[in-house]
Design an enzyme around this catalytic site. Structure first.
Site, PDB file in Angstrom:
ATOM      1  N   ARG A 168       0.838  -1.207   0.000  1.00  0.00           N
ATOM      2  CA  ARG A 168       0.000   0.000   0.000  1.00  0.00           C
ATOM      3  C   ARG A 168       0.873   1.257   0.000  1.00  0.00           C
ATOM      4  O   ARG A 168       0.540   2.265  -0.635  1.00  0.00           O
ATOM      5  CB  ARG A 168      -0.951  -0.017   1.194  1.00  0.00           C
ATOM      6  CG  ARG A 168      -2.024   1.041   1.076  1.00  0.00           C
ATOM      7  CD  ARG A 168      -3.128   0.839   2.089  1.00  0.00           C
ATOM      8  NE  ARG A 168      -2.654   1.011   3.452  1.00  0.00           N
ATOM      9  CZ  ARG A 168      -3.361   0.684   4.530  1.00  0.00           C
ATOM     10  NH1 ARG A 168      -4.565   0.170   4.400  1.00  0.00           N
ATOM     11  NH2 ARG A 168      -2.876   0.862   5.725  1.00  0.00           N
ATOM     12  N   LYS A 224      -2.701   6.499   1.260  1.00  0.00           N
ATOM     13  CA  LYS A 224      -2.595   6.902   2.663  1.00  0.00           C
ATOM     14  C   LYS A 224      -1.672   8.115   2.750  1.00  0.00           C
ATOM     15  O   LYS A 224      -0.521   8.016   3.196  1.00  0.00           O
ATOM     16  CB  LYS A 224      -2.084   5.730   3.503  1.00  0.00           C
ATOM     17  CG  LYS A 224      -2.448   5.851   4.970  1.00  0.00           C
ATOM     18  CD  LYS A 224      -2.327   4.519   5.676  1.00  0.00           C
ATOM     19  CE  LYS A 224      -2.454   4.624   7.170  1.00  0.00           C
ATOM     20  NZ  LYS A 224      -3.749   5.088   7.628  1.00  0.00           N
ATOM     21  N   GLU A 236     -16.364   6.037   4.079  1.00  0.00           N
ATOM     22  CA  GLU A 236     -15.562   5.532   5.201  1.00  0.00           C
ATOM     23  C   GLU A 236     -16.051   6.081   6.523  1.00  0.00           C
ATOM     24  O   GLU A 236     -16.808   7.040   6.585  1.00  0.00           O
ATOM     25  CB  GLU A 236     -14.108   5.977   5.039  1.00  0.00           C
ATOM     26  CG  GLU A 236     -13.417   5.298   3.919  1.00  0.00           C
ATOM     27  CD  GLU A 236     -11.910   5.382   4.063  1.00  0.00           C
ATOM     28  OE1 GLU A 236     -11.341   4.489   4.701  1.00  0.00           O
ATOM     29  OE2 GLU A 236     -11.320   6.333   3.543  1.00  0.00           O
TER      30      GLU A 236
END
Ligand code: PLP
Ligand code: COI
Length: 339
Positions: free
Chosen positions: A80, A183, A219
Protein backbone atom coordinates in the site's frame (compact mmCIF):
# COMPACT_ATOMS: atom_id res chain seq x y z
CA UNK A 1 10.70 -3.45 33.25
CA UNK A 2 9.11 -0.28 31.96
CA UNK A 3 6.72 1.48 34.26
CA UNK A 4 3.83 2.02 31.81
CA UNK A 5 0.16 1.46 32.60
CA UNK A 6 -0.09 -1.03 29.74
CA UNK A 7 -3.79 -1.87 30.19
CA UNK A 8 -4.84 1.78 30.06
CA UNK A 9 -2.66 3.12 27.27
CA UNK A 10 -4.41 5.62 25.02
CA UNK A 11 -3.78 5.70 21.28
CA UNK A 12 -1.03 8.26 21.54
CA UNK A 13 2.67 8.98 21.24
CA UNK A 14 5.07 7.50 23.77
CA UNK A 15 8.76 8.22 23.33
CA UNK A 16 10.69 5.03 22.62
CA UNK A 17 14.43 4.37 22.43
CA UNK A 18 15.10 4.34 18.69
CA UNK A 19 13.70 4.97 15.23
CA UNK A 20 15.12 4.16 11.81
CA UNK A 21 15.69 6.32 8.75
CA UNK A 22 16.86 5.98 5.21
CA UNK A 23 17.42 8.60 2.47
CA UNK A 24 16.79 8.32 -1.24
CA UNK A 25 19.37 10.48 -3.01
CA UNK A 26 20.80 10.56 -6.53
CA UNK A 27 18.29 7.96 -7.67
CA UNK A 28 19.01 5.32 -5.02
CA UNK A 29 18.29 4.35 -1.43
CA UNK A 30 21.15 4.66 1.07
CA UNK A 31 21.90 2.71 4.24
CA UNK A 32 19.33 2.31 7.01
CA UNK A 33 20.33 4.48 9.98
CA UNK A 34 19.30 3.97 13.59
CA UNK A 35 18.58 7.15 15.54
CA UNK A 36 17.69 7.97 19.12
CA UNK A 37 16.50 11.47 18.22
CA UNK A 38 12.80 12.21 17.84
CA UNK A 39 13.60 15.03 15.44
CA UNK A 40 14.54 15.31 11.79
CA UNK A 41 16.52 17.99 10.08
CA UNK A 42 14.41 19.11 7.15
CA UNK A 43 14.92 21.70 4.41
CA UNK A 44 12.34 24.49 4.74
CA UNK A 45 11.46 24.09 1.05
CA UNK A 46 10.94 20.31 1.31
CA UNK A 47 8.19 19.16 -1.06
CA UNK A 48 6.42 17.36 1.81
CA UNK A 49 5.90 20.64 3.65
CA UNK A 50 4.62 22.63 0.70
CA UNK A 51 3.02 20.26 -1.73
CA UNK A 52 2.04 17.34 0.49
CA UNK A 53 4.46 14.78 -0.92
CA UNK A 54 3.98 12.47 2.03
CA UNK A 55 2.57 9.03 2.77
CA UNK A 56 2.43 6.90 5.90
CA UNK A 57 1.41 3.48 7.08
CA UNK A 58 -0.05 2.10 10.28
CA UNK A 59 0.54 -1.42 11.44
CA UNK A 60 0.86 -3.36 14.67
CA UNK A 61 3.09 -5.88 16.45
CA UNK A 62 1.71 -8.08 19.23
CA UNK A 63 3.34 -9.93 22.12
CA UNK A 64 2.06 -13.52 22.36
CA UNK A 65 1.59 -15.74 25.40
CA UNK A 66 4.61 -17.66 24.07
CA UNK A 67 6.80 -14.56 24.36
CA UNK A 68 7.04 -14.18 20.56
CA UNK A 69 6.39 -10.87 18.82
CA UNK A 70 4.19 -11.08 15.73
CA UNK A 71 3.82 -8.38 13.07
CA UNK A 72 0.52 -8.45 11.22
CA UNK A 73 0.54 -8.54 7.39
CA UNK A 74 3.46 -6.16 6.83
CA UNK A 75 3.68 -7.12 3.13
CA UNK A 76 0.23 -5.59 2.61
CA UNK A 77 1.34 -2.32 4.21
CA UNK A 78 4.51 -2.30 2.09
CA UNK A 79 2.38 -2.77 -1.03
CA UNK A 80 0.00 0.00 0.00
CA UNK A 81 2.89 2.36 0.71
CA UNK A 82 4.16 1.62 -2.81
CA UNK A 83 0.76 2.53 -4.20
CA UNK A 84 0.68 5.75 -2.12
CA UNK A 85 4.22 6.64 -3.24
CA UNK A 86 3.23 6.20 -6.89
CA UNK A 87 0.02 8.13 -6.22
CA UNK A 88 1.89 11.29 -5.21
CA UNK A 89 4.99 10.71 -7.34
CA UNK A 90 7.47 9.70 -4.65
CA UNK A 91 10.32 7.19 -4.71
CA UNK A 92 9.10 3.67 -3.87
CA UNK A 93 10.49 1.95 -0.77
CA UNK A 94 11.66 -1.54 -1.79
CA UNK A 95 10.05 -4.43 0.11
CA UNK A 96 13.33 -5.57 1.64
CA UNK A 97 14.09 -2.09 2.96
CA UNK A 98 10.56 -1.78 4.37
CA UNK A 99 10.89 -5.17 6.09
CA UNK A 100 14.34 -4.45 7.50
CA UNK A 101 13.19 -1.04 8.77
CA UNK A 102 10.13 -2.30 10.63
CA UNK A 103 11.89 -5.34 12.10
CA UNK A 104 14.84 -3.22 13.25
CA UNK A 105 12.50 -0.63 14.78
CA UNK A 106 10.65 -3.34 16.71
CA UNK A 107 13.78 -5.15 17.88
CA UNK A 108 15.50 -1.96 19.02
CA UNK A 109 12.41 -1.07 21.08
CA UNK A 110 11.50 -4.51 22.37
CA UNK A 111 10.91 -3.24 25.89
CA UNK A 112 8.05 -1.12 24.56
CA UNK A 113 6.07 -4.06 23.17
CA UNK A 114 3.09 -4.27 25.54
CA UNK A 115 2.91 -7.52 27.54
CA UNK A 116 0.48 -10.24 26.53
CA UNK A 117 -2.93 -9.92 28.18
CA UNK A 118 -2.94 -6.13 28.47
CA UNK A 119 -4.93 -5.63 25.25
CA UNK A 120 -2.28 -3.19 24.03
CA UNK A 121 0.10 -3.49 21.07
CA UNK A 122 3.08 -1.79 19.47
CA UNK A 123 1.96 0.56 16.72
CA UNK A 124 4.41 0.99 13.83
CA UNK A 125 4.39 4.18 11.82
CA UNK A 126 6.35 4.02 8.56
CA UNK A 127 6.57 7.46 6.98
CA UNK A 128 7.79 8.54 3.54
CA UNK A 129 8.31 12.23 2.79
CA UNK A 130 9.68 14.40 0.03
CA UNK A 131 12.74 15.97 1.67
CA UNK A 132 14.20 17.64 -1.40
CA UNK A 133 13.72 21.40 -1.87
CA UNK A 134 11.08 22.48 -4.41
CA UNK A 135 9.50 25.81 -5.09
CA UNK A 136 7.87 24.96 -8.42
CA UNK A 137 5.16 22.33 -8.14
CA UNK A 138 6.92 19.13 -9.09
CA UNK A 139 8.16 15.97 -7.39
CA UNK A 140 11.24 16.19 -5.18
CA UNK A 141 14.48 14.42 -6.04
CA UNK A 142 15.21 13.43 -2.44
CA UNK A 143 13.06 11.35 -0.06
CA UNK A 144 13.25 10.26 3.56
CA UNK A 145 11.74 7.01 4.80
CA UNK A 146 11.40 6.56 8.56
CA UNK A 147 9.80 4.16 10.97
CA UNK A 148 8.96 4.97 14.56
CA UNK A 149 7.03 2.83 17.00
CA UNK A 150 4.83 3.60 19.98
CA UNK A 151 2.89 1.38 22.39
CA UNK A 152 -0.86 1.95 22.06
CA UNK A 153 -4.24 1.03 23.47
CA UNK A 154 -7.55 1.30 21.59
CA UNK A 155 -8.07 4.12 19.07
CA UNK A 156 -11.60 4.84 20.27
CA UNK A 157 -11.43 5.15 24.05
CA UNK A 158 -14.48 2.89 24.31
CA UNK A 159 -12.37 -0.02 22.95
CA UNK A 160 -14.74 -2.77 21.85
CA UNK A 161 -17.79 -0.90 23.22
CA UNK A 162 -20.19 0.52 20.63
CA UNK A 163 -19.84 4.20 19.69
CA UNK A 164 -22.04 6.78 17.95
CA UNK A 165 -21.04 8.30 14.62
CA UNK A 166 -22.27 11.24 12.59
CA UNK A 167 -22.77 11.41 8.84
CA UNK A 168 -20.66 14.31 7.58
CA UNK A 169 -22.90 15.29 4.68
CA UNK A 170 -21.44 18.76 4.34
CA UNK A 171 -17.79 17.65 4.25
CA UNK A 172 -15.81 15.65 1.70
CA UNK A 173 -12.59 13.88 2.53
CA UNK A 174 -11.58 12.92 -1.01
CA UNK A 175 -12.71 13.38 -4.60
CA UNK A 176 -13.81 10.42 -6.75
CA UNK A 177 -10.61 10.30 -8.83
CA UNK A 178 -8.47 11.98 -6.19
CA UNK A 179 -6.14 10.66 -3.51
CA UNK A 180 -8.67 8.96 -1.20
CA UNK A 181 -7.30 5.51 -1.91
CA UNK A 182 -3.77 6.52 -0.90
CA UNK A 183 -2.60 6.90 2.66
CA UNK A 184 -1.39 10.47 2.25
CA UNK A 185 -1.47 13.18 4.90
CA UNK A 186 -3.64 15.51 2.83
CA UNK A 187 -6.63 13.18 3.18
CA UNK A 188 -6.35 13.43 6.94
CA UNK A 189 -6.02 17.23 6.85
CA UNK A 190 -9.19 17.25 4.72
CA UNK A 191 -10.98 15.09 7.32
CA UNK A 192 -10.06 17.16 10.38
CA UNK A 193 -12.92 19.68 10.30
CA UNK A 194 -15.55 16.92 9.98
CA UNK A 195 -13.85 14.91 12.75
CA UNK A 196 -13.71 17.89 15.09
CA UNK A 197 -17.35 18.74 14.40
CA UNK A 198 -18.28 15.13 15.20
CA UNK A 199 -16.26 15.14 18.45
CA UNK A 200 -17.73 18.47 19.46
CA UNK A 201 -21.22 17.03 19.07
CA UNK A 202 -20.34 13.94 21.11
CA UNK A 203 -19.70 11.48 18.26
CA UNK A 204 -16.65 9.23 18.04
CA UNK A 205 -16.10 9.95 14.34
CA UNK A 206 -17.57 11.31 11.11
CA UNK A 207 -18.84 9.01 8.39
CA UNK A 208 -18.04 10.29 4.90
CA UNK A 209 -20.34 9.77 1.92
CA UNK A 210 -19.31 9.50 -1.71
CA UNK A 211 -18.40 13.01 -2.80
CA UNK A 212 -20.11 12.83 -6.22
CA UNK A 213 -23.67 11.93 -5.28
CA UNK A 214 -23.79 11.85 -1.46
CA UNK A 215 -25.75 8.64 -1.82
CA UNK A 216 -23.32 5.97 -0.71
CA UNK A 217 -21.21 5.33 2.38
CA UNK A 218 -17.47 5.81 1.92
CA UNK A 219 -15.56 5.53 5.20
CA UNK A 220 -15.95 5.87 8.95
CA UNK A 221 -13.30 8.41 10.01
CA UNK A 222 -9.90 6.68 10.04
CA UNK A 223 -11.45 3.28 9.33
CA UNK A 224 -13.48 1.33 6.75
CA UNK A 225 -17.18 0.70 7.24
CA UNK A 226 -18.95 -2.66 7.29
CA UNK A 227 -22.49 -3.86 7.91
CA UNK A 228 -23.87 -7.28 8.76
CA UNK A 229 -27.18 -8.36 7.28
CA UNK A 230 -28.21 -11.90 8.17
CA UNK A 231 -25.33 -14.10 7.08
CA UNK A 232 -23.73 -11.45 4.85
CA UNK A 233 -20.78 -9.12 5.48
CA UNK A 234 -21.22 -5.97 3.37
CA UNK A 235 -18.59 -3.28 2.84
CA UNK A 236 -18.43 -0.27 0.47
CA UNK A 237 -16.75 -0.41 -2.90
CA UNK A 238 -15.39 3.03 -3.67
CA UNK A 239 -12.37 4.55 -5.42
CA UNK A 240 -12.01 7.20 -2.75
CA UNK A 241 -11.55 5.03 0.35
CA UNK A 242 -8.40 3.52 1.75
CA UNK A 243 -8.19 -0.21 0.96
CA UNK A 244 -8.11 -1.44 4.56
CA UNK A 245 -5.97 -4.44 5.44
CA UNK A 246 -8.14 -5.10 8.49
CA UNK A 247 -11.25 -5.08 6.31
CA UNK A 248 -9.61 -7.48 3.85
CA UNK A 249 -8.76 -9.79 6.78
CA UNK A 250 -12.29 -9.59 8.21
CA UNK A 251 -13.69 -10.56 4.80
CA UNK A 252 -11.47 -13.67 4.82
CA UNK A 253 -12.58 -14.49 8.36
CA UNK A 254 -16.25 -13.95 7.47
CA UNK A 255 -15.94 -16.33 4.50
CA UNK A 256 -14.15 -18.80 6.73
CA UNK A 257 -17.08 -18.57 9.16
CA UNK A 258 -19.44 -19.51 6.31
CA UNK A 259 -20.69 -15.99 5.60
CA UNK A 260 -21.29 -14.32 2.25
CA UNK A 261 -19.21 -11.24 1.49
CA UNK A 262 -20.39 -8.34 -0.67
CA UNK A 263 -18.15 -5.47 -1.73
CA UNK A 264 -20.39 -2.95 -3.48
CA UNK A 265 -21.76 0.57 -3.17
CA UNK A 266 -23.73 0.82 0.09
CA UNK A 267 -26.60 3.36 -0.10
CA UNK A 268 -27.19 5.40 3.05
CA UNK A 269 -30.80 4.14 3.29
CA UNK A 270 -29.48 0.61 3.63
CA UNK A 271 -28.37 1.58 7.15
CA UNK A 272 -31.98 0.76 8.12
CA UNK A 273 -31.51 -2.84 7.07
CA UNK A 274 -28.30 -3.85 8.88
CA UNK A 275 -28.32 -6.00 12.00
CA UNK A 276 -24.87 -4.74 13.02
CA UNK A 277 -22.51 -2.05 11.75
CA UNK A 278 -18.93 -1.23 12.59
CA UNK A 279 -15.71 0.54 11.67
CA UNK A 280 -12.51 -1.40 11.11
CA UNK A 281 -8.84 -0.55 10.83
CA UNK A 282 -5.43 -1.19 12.34
CA UNK A 283 -5.90 1.41 15.06
CA UNK A 284 -9.62 0.80 15.60
CA UNK A 285 -9.47 -3.02 15.11
CA UNK A 286 -13.28 -3.27 15.12
CA UNK A 287 -15.25 -0.45 16.63
CA UNK A 288 -18.90 -1.47 16.81
CA UNK A 289 -21.34 1.35 16.05
CA UNK A 290 -24.56 1.64 18.07
CA UNK A 291 -25.96 4.82 16.54
CA UNK A 292 -25.56 6.83 13.35
CA UNK A 293 -27.08 10.30 13.05
CA UNK A 294 -27.67 12.17 9.80
CA UNK A 295 -28.23 15.78 10.88
CA UNK A 296 -29.27 16.92 7.42
CA UNK A 297 -32.04 14.38 6.80
CA UNK A 298 -32.84 14.00 10.51
CA UNK A 299 -32.55 10.21 10.21
CA UNK A 300 -31.17 8.25 13.12
CA UNK A 301 -30.13 4.60 12.87
CA UNK A 302 -29.76 2.44 15.97
CA UNK A 303 -28.09 -0.90 16.57
CA UNK A 304 -27.18 -3.14 19.52
CA UNK A 305 -30.16 -2.34 21.73
CA UNK A 306 -28.48 -3.88 24.80
CA UNK A 307 -25.50 -1.53 24.49
CA UNK A 308 -23.18 -4.37 23.52
CA UNK A 309 -21.61 -5.27 20.17
CA UNK A 310 -23.60 -7.70 18.02
CA UNK A 311 -22.71 -11.41 17.87
CA UNK A 312 -21.10 -11.40 14.41
CA UNK A 313 -18.89 -8.36 15.09
CA UNK A 314 -17.89 -9.94 18.40
CA UNK A 315 -16.95 -13.21 16.74
CA UNK A 316 -14.95 -11.46 14.02
CA UNK A 317 -13.16 -9.29 16.56
CA UNK A 318 -12.25 -12.22 18.77
CA UNK A 319 -10.95 -14.32 15.87
CA UNK A 320 -8.88 -11.50 14.43
CA UNK A 321 -7.29 -10.67 17.78
CA UNK A 322 -6.72 -14.37 18.57
CA UNK A 323 -4.69 -14.70 15.36
CA UNK A 324 -2.85 -11.42 15.97
CA UNK A 325 -1.80 -12.37 19.51
CA UNK A 326 -0.95 -15.93 18.46
CA UNK A 327 -3.72 -17.58 20.52
CA UNK A 328 -5.08 -19.31 17.42
CA UNK A 329 -3.16 -20.94 14.59
CA UNK A 330 -2.19 -18.47 11.87
CA UNK A 331 -4.08 -20.38 9.18
CA UNK A 332 -3.95 -17.50 6.70
CA UNK A 333 -0.22 -16.93 7.15
CA UNK A 334 -0.72 -13.34 8.24
CA UNK A 335 1.93 -13.04 10.95
CA UNK A 336 5.68 -12.57 10.74
CA UNK A 337 7.53 -13.55 13.89
CA UNK A 338 10.19 -11.04 14.90
CA UNK A 339 13.47 -12.94 15.36
N1 PLP B 1 -9.44 4.17 6.23
C1 PLP B 1 -8.66 5.17 6.66
C2 PLP B 1 -8.95 6.54 6.19
C3 PLP B 1 -7.58 4.88 7.54
O1 PLP B 1 -6.80 5.86 7.98
C4 PLP B 1 -7.35 3.56 7.93
C5 PLP B 1 -6.21 3.24 8.79
O2 PLP B 1 -5.20 2.80 8.37
C6 PLP B 1 -8.20 2.56 7.46
C7 PLP B 1 -9.24 2.90 6.61
C8 PLP B 1 -8.01 1.13 7.84
O3 PLP B 1 -6.95 0.54 7.14
P1 PLP B 1 -6.10 -0.62 7.79
O4 PLP B 1 -7.06 -1.68 8.19
O5 PLP B 1 -5.20 -1.06 6.71
O6 PLP B 1 -5.40 -0.04 8.94
C1 COI C 1 -4.40 3.16 11.35
O1 COI C 1 -5.40 2.53 11.64
O2 COI C 1 -3.28 2.67 11.31
C2 COI C 1 -4.49 4.56 11.00
O3 COI C 1 -3.63 5.00 10.31
C3 COI C 1 -5.59 5.32 11.52
C4 COI C 1 -5.25 6.69 12.05
C5 COI C 1 -4.52 6.68 13.34
C6 COI C 1 -4.71 7.61 11.06
Amino acid sequence: MLNLDWSHLPFGYVKTDYNVRCYYRDGKWGELEISSSEFINLHMAASSLHYGQEAFEGMKAFMGKDGKIRVFRWEENARRMESSANGVMMAVVPNELFKKAILTAIKMNERFVPPYGTGASLYLRPLLIGSGARVGVKPADEYLFMVFVTPVGPYFKEGFKPVSMMIARDHDRAAPKGTGRYKVGGNYAASLSAGEEAHHDGFAAAIFLDAREKKYIDEAGPANFFGIKGNTYITPKSDSILPSITNKSLMDLARDMGMEVEVRPVPVEELKEFDEVGACGTAAVISPICRIVDHVTGEEYKYCSNGEAGPVSTKLYKRLQAIQYGDEPDVFNWNTIVE
